[in-house]
Design a protein around this motif. Structure first.
Motif, PDB file in Angstrom:
ATOM      1  N   SER A 142       0.819  -1.214   0.000  1.00 45.50           N
ATOM      2  CA  SER A 142       0.000   0.000   0.000  1.00 45.50           C
ATOM      3  C   SER A 142       0.850   1.259   0.000  1.00 45.50           C
ATOM      4  O   SER A 142       0.447   2.292  -0.537  1.00 45.50           O
ATOM      5  N   PHE A 155      -4.694   3.819   0.224  1.00 44.74           N
ATOM      6  CA  PHE A 155      -3.834   4.209   1.340  1.00 44.74           C
ATOM      7  C   PHE A 155      -4.124   5.636   1.793  1.00 44.74           C
ATOM      8  O   PHE A 155      -4.047   5.957   2.983  1.00 44.74           O
ATOM      9  N   THR A 157       0.414  -0.301   6.406  1.00 43.76           N
ATOM     10  CA  THR A 157      -0.927  -0.355   5.839  1.00 43.76           C
ATOM     11  C   THR A 157      -1.989  -0.388   6.924  1.00 43.76           C
ATOM     12  O   THR A 157      -2.991   0.319   6.874  1.00 43.76           O
ATOM     13  N   LYS A 173       0.996   9.510   5.921  1.00 45.46           N
ATOM     14  CA  LYS A 173      -0.111   9.985   5.087  1.00 45.46           C
ATOM     15  C   LYS A 173      -0.127  11.512   5.010  1.00 45.46           C
ATOM     16  O   LYS A 173      -0.391  12.087   3.944  1.00 45.46           O
TER      17      LYS A 173
END
Length: 300
Positions: A21, A100, A156, A170
């Motif tokens: 991911s 993701f 992930t 992220k």
């Protein structure tokens, strides 16, 4: 030779890369011999080239890559990298899947960010000298976070105490994508297209829009009014694939998309992607990807 005869086609098992991911890689070293690699993968890719003198063909576009370039490659876009011998090569590469970062994009009300980047005709950014350190710092930060002893499964899922690290990854990825996009839309593309480039691009556009029907060299010759052997030669020269290989790969790419993002029955996907029977579809899909359509769908 027709697109429906698998015995006439060459399949490369390892040119379809199934990625985690999220991942970040870094390479720094000399290129001691010329390499050429054609592949595609089920994730987006963002590259920062700190030191490079290479060419990359992405689907229907040729990019000359030099120091300070950033390149975005969409999921499932076939691309070919040509390295020049005797040169030094330094780059960061980020791979990430749509799921993701989608939740964060939706939460912030910018769900179209990836789509907007993907829809850009030209996806290379020549970073201004005044901003190269800014972009390099973001890539370095993501590489450091990714390298902190966390494997791709932990990143992930955010388990085993890694939720904070995943959130940071992220967040920095979102900042990087946003800054890349805004710099990209304010940059005038710098590229030259030869006649061969334009012809190959037209053929690829045609195949991408008509993969569900029979495509062969004779029909392409009639449609585009070029000798079929000339078309075959320049297509192979610029993409690394024969025309029939590309058409078959495009069918498999579309099948992968449908298996991943729709609830269509496998037999329906088979016919929607231009295959005339389910056995042939299973055989070609397995040769290209290394697994059956059923197993691919189960993998998510």
């Amino acid at each position: 030779m027709t697109a429906n005869n698998p015995n006439n086609l060459h399949y490369i098992h390892h040119d379809i890369l199934r990625t985690p991911s999220f991942s970040v890689g870094f390479r720094d070293g000399p290129i001691d011999h010329v390499k050429s690699l054609e592949h595609y993968h089920d994730s987006y890719e963002l590259d920062l080239f700190i030191k490079a003198d290479i060419q990359i063909f992405v689907k229907d576009r040729r990019y000359d890559i030099h120091d300070g370039d950033i390149l975005f490659i969409s999921e499932y876009d076939v691309h070919k990298v040509i390295y020049n011998t005797g040169t030094h090569y330094t780059r960061y590469v980020i791979n990430f899947k749509k799921n993701f970062i989608n939740e964060l994009l939706n939460f912030l009300g910018i769900a179209d960010l990836l789509i907007n980047i993907q829809n850009r005709d030209y996806k290379k950014l020549r970073v201004n000298v005044s901003r190269i350190n800014e972009f390099e710092d973001l890539f370095k930060t993501l590489y450091t976070l990714y390298s902190k002893g966390h494997d791709s499964t932990q990143i992930t899922q955010g388990d085993n105490g890694n939720a904070e690290n995943t959130a940071l990854i992220k967040s920095f990825l979102l900042i990087l994508l946003s800054r890349f996009y805004h710099a990209l839309i304010n940059t005038k593309p710098t590229f030259t297209q030869t006649t061969k480039d334009k012809i190959v691009r037209v053929i690829i556009d045609y195949i991408d829009s008509n993969y569900m029907i029979l495509i062969d060299l004779d029909s392409l010759e009639r449609k585009f009014h070029f000798n079929k052997y000339y078309l075959s030669h320049i297509f192979k020269q610029l993409t690394g694939f024969t025309i029939m290989e590309y058409a078959q790969h495009r069918r498999i790419i579309e099948a992968q998309r449908m298996l991943k993002y729709t609830n269509k029955d496998i037999i329906e996907i088979c016919y929607d992607c231009g295959f005339n029977n389910i056995q042939h579809f299973y055989r070609v899909f397995s040769k290209v990807t290394g697994i059956t359509p059923y197993k691919y769908r189960k993998m998510g």
